[in-house]
Every structure is written in structure tokens, then in C-alpha cells.
Enzyme design. Sequence first.
Site, short mmCIF file in Angstrom:
data_model
loop_
_atom_site.label_atom_id
_atom_site.label_comp_id
_atom_site.label_asym_id
_atom_site.label_seq_id
_atom_site.Cartn_x
_atom_site.Cartn_y
_atom_site.Cartn_z
NE ARG A 1 -14.90 -1.12 -6.16
CZ ARG A 1 -13.60 -1.16 -5.88
NH1 ARG A 1 -12.78 -1.85 -6.66
NH2 ARG A 1 -13.11 -0.53 -4.84
CG HIS B 1 -2.11 -0.86 1.12
ND1 HIS B 1 -3.06 -0.67 0.16
CD2 HIS B 1 -2.51 -1.94 1.83
CE1 HIS B 1 -4.01 -1.58 0.28
NE2 HIS B 1 -3.70 -2.37 1.28
CB CYS C 1 -10.66 0.02 -13.44
SG CYS C 1 -11.23 -1.43 -12.54
NE ARG D 1 -3.31 -5.89 -4.69
CZ ARG D 1 -3.40 -4.59 -4.42
NH1 ARG D 1 -2.34 -3.82 -4.58
NH2 ARG D 1 -4.52 -4.08 -3.97
CD GLU E 1 -12.80 -7.41 -8.54
OE1 GLU E 1 -11.82 -6.73 -8.16
OE2 GLU E 1 -13.97 -7.13 -8.25
CG ASN F 1 -4.61 -3.51 -8.53
OD1 ASN F 1 -4.04 -3.37 -9.60
ND2 ASN F 1 -4.86 -2.50 -7.73
CG ASP F 2 -8.52 -8.15 -5.90
OD1 ASP F 2 -7.57 -8.36 -5.12
OD2 ASP F 2 -9.54 -7.53 -5.55
NE ARG G 1 -10.16 2.27 -5.66
CZ ARG G 1 -9.33 3.12 -6.29
NH1 ARG G 1 -9.46 4.43 -6.11
NH2 ARG G 1 -8.38 2.67 -7.07
#
Length: 540
Positions: free
Chosen positions: A328, A187, A497, A460, A426, A449-450, A292
Site C-alpha cells: 500500500r 486501538h 484486508c 470506531r 474504503e 475498517n474505514d 503498510r
Amino acid sequence: MEKYTGKAIFKGVAIGRILFYGKQENTVKRSKIEDTAAEIQRYEDARKKSIEQLNSLYTDAVKKVGEENAAIFEVHAMLLDDDDFNDSVHNMIETQKVNAEYAAAVTGENFSRMFAEMDDEYFKARSADMKDISERVISVLTGKETNYTFDEPVIIAADDLMPSETVQLDKDKVLAFVTKFGSANSHTAILARTMNIPALINVPVTPDWDGKMAIVDGHTGTFYIDPDEETVKDMQAKREKDLEARRLLQELKGKENISLDGQKINLFANIGSLADVGSVLQNDGGGIGLFRSEFIYIGRDTMPTEEEQFSVYKTVAENMAGKKVIIRTLDIGADKQVDYLGLEKEDNPALGFRAIRICLTKPEIFKTQLRAIYRASVFGRISIMYPMITSVEEVEEIQKIVTQVKAELDADGIPYGEVEQGIMIETPAAAVISDELAKMVDFFSIGTNDLTQYTLAMDRQNDKLDRFYNSHHKAILRLIQKVVENGHAGGAWVGICGELGADTSLTETFLQMGVDELSVSPSMILPVRDAIRKSHAKKA
């Protein structure tokens, strides 16, 4: 001059003095106390004040860096509410008659060690968090607060930087940061890229560097201590070249996202809060490809009402003035928790009760959000996408609920607009059956990412896996290609995205795959536009 090589996580050149950022470790002495009830109350007061601090930090961080990067503060507040942790502190005070500082320090150390020794990577990652929260409580108890502001711009050097620390730094006074530990996929690393701060990890940092002149070269991963005149001159020229490149990027505002051979692609932005909309417009984003919505739910004691949600969605739609806004739906779960939902702890939350699974299990929560979104659709071009889809049955269930919501709005005489329906790809399951899913929705948005994490079976954020973690893995690129082909065959447009969408080394590849839209952080819109305009959409 000393020269070290680390791993660059954000490009750029920074020149300035080093500030060695050592964690303010509280020196805790064991003291005997007589009034255990009063000492427990003293601990509880400090714990509650710490949670108040964390909630305030979360609110500020959401505005600065978005909900996803601010989530660390929510995690820490949640850990401070953990019964096992607090019971341990209370028990030590009562049975050993020790001061609250000592009980909190020992408990934090014990829990940190316990998590570090677990096999599960999620709980291993919580090890540092346990130390962090115990230090915060001790700081409140002792009245010693960490200073996150500086008198002049500095290069921060540290053993490591917790996301909770990085978010609080005065961005205007940080030239770069260099750490001994950390992961390129953590992060903190993502946050550094979001804040446009040059950064290196895996550099053998020492406190002796404090106050020395230094240079960070984020292009080569090189760190210079006490650089000689020639190196300073070369790096100043390199920095000026970077600045000139940024100035040239500004000239791309108003230009089309079109390849050298005439292929157009939509270039949108990812946001986590209302405050991010200004940055989207400032960087000439064509729309919002990922809003988000979780930030509306997090950092509060009760569920947001339909009116509260409607107000946020309406404001975003109006501010974007007719540009597309893709919202989302609620993506709570894993390390993003809200107490009022009463979710149980899970052994493997990343694979647990989260996102669409919560919405389909608690349809009233889902319907409230959908009503708010549909009502706001009158004020702009709003689309909806649903996260963590794995099956056709889930989409069918979503469609039934959407139909119910529209029927209720019709019965109440409440207007709404045309709303595109999309899903996030994802999970490998969704990618594999994307041919069937494409016939059911208007669009796909690939969350790389996922998708990467689940396809490679790797956390990750685990720095031990950096040498194995490969977001350019053939399996990932083949899945993306398969999703694009299946989406188009079924009549759905396809966007990306995830972080990979901003990877300009893959821009031409995505164009050649036929990707219709890329959604990136606002700061990456112009660099990606530049890459698009220098690419060929057709293979030679």
C-alpha cells in the site's frame, strides 16, 4: 466466589493472579522558583527526553505489533511538540514562578479538560493523550518511571489501558487484561487481538482485587474472582480445549484454502514491518495482502530515500520467495503525522489531507516511492494498491504518474517486473462507482475498517458509540457485495484486508459473495483457513 460479566474483545481462557495496574499518578507539589529561565530549560530537557523515549518505543512497537498499533507513540511525540501546550507551560513558569512539574501538570489537566468538552470526536479522543504526555514529562522531571515488567504471569486489571501502555507490557507475563472502560473498536482492543491476549472490558474493576486468584473467560465475557474448585476445574477443561483447538489448527499448515464444495480462496496476511514477515511464513500465509509502507516514513527526521525504501521492499519480496506482496502506498495523515512533511493541523483530519491526496499533491514523494517499488519488483511478485480513492480522476492521475516513472526507469536502463495495479475500496464513494473503477485496475482491496466508519458516520474508537457501531450492518455487507460484483464484471479480482476479513462468522458469507482473497493478521490465518474448509461457497 464473585462473578462479573463484561464485554469480550478476544476469546480464550486465562487463570492466574490479578495485578491491579494503577496508573502511576505523580504527586505534584507547587513550589516557588526564582530562576525561571533555568526552570524552563529543565522542562525543555525533560520534554526532549520524553520525545526520545516515545521515538524509541515507537521503533520497538513497530517490530512487535506493526505500524498501525505503534502509531500512538508518534501521536504523543507530536503532541509534545505542540506550540500551544509548550507556550502554556513556559508562561506559567515565567508569570507564576512555579516549578516545571506543577506547570506541566496543570497544563495537561487544562488541555485534557478542554479537549473532553469539544464536540469533535477526534479531539475528544485526544483528551486522555494530553494527560498521558504530561504524566510522562513529570515522570522524567521527578525521576519516577513506570514499571511495565512483572515477576510472574498475571491477569492485569485496570480502570483503563492506554495503547501506549499496552504495547509496553511484557507479553510473556500477561495472561489477560480486564478493564472498567474502553471500546471494542479501540486501538487497545485491536492490539489485544493482535497479541492473542484474552481481554474483557466494561468490568467494574477495583484495586481490592490485587493479588487475588481469578479466571477470565473470553468466550462468555465472564470474570471470576476467587473461583471455587468446581469452576476452576471447568475452566481448566475449557482452556485445555482451546489449546487443543490451537494444536489442531497447526495441522492445517500446508492445506488448501478450499470450501466444502470446492471453492478456493487466497488467504494472505497484513503486515506493518519487516519483522512481521517471519510470522506470515510461520503461520503459512499465502502472501502479503497489505504491506503498510508508512512505517518507513514515520519515526525519523527526514524523508526516506529511494535506496532505503528499495532495500525494504526488496527484502520483503525475497523473503516471501515468489509469493505475492501487495504494497500500500504512503498512507500518512489523520493521526499518523510526520513533521518533515509540514502538514497543517486540521479540524477533521480523518476527512482531510491524507493518503493518496498527499501523494497526488506532492508527486515527487509519490514518484520516489513508486520507483523504489518498481525496482524491487524484479526480486519477487509485487503489486501496488492506492489508499483512500474516491474518483475516476484520481486513478487517471495515478496512472499518468506511473507511466512517467516507468519511462524514467526505462531511460535509466533500470529493469522492473510486471506490477499489478489495485486500489483500496474504503470510501462509500469508491464502492458506489466501483463499476467504473474496476475497468481501470487489476484488483480491489476492501478496507472494511474505514469503509464501516465512513458509511455509518461513526468514529470506531469512540466507546460511546459501541451500541450503535455495527460492522455487520446490512449497508456494509451490501456495499461489499456490490464491489465484488462490479469488480468481477470489470475484470478485477476482489479482496478484503480490513478487520472484517478475520471475522470467521462472516467467512462463509464472503465465500458466497465471491470474494477472491482475505488478508488478515498472521495469527488469524489458520483460524480463517479452518472456517473456509468448513464453509459452503454456494448457497443451499
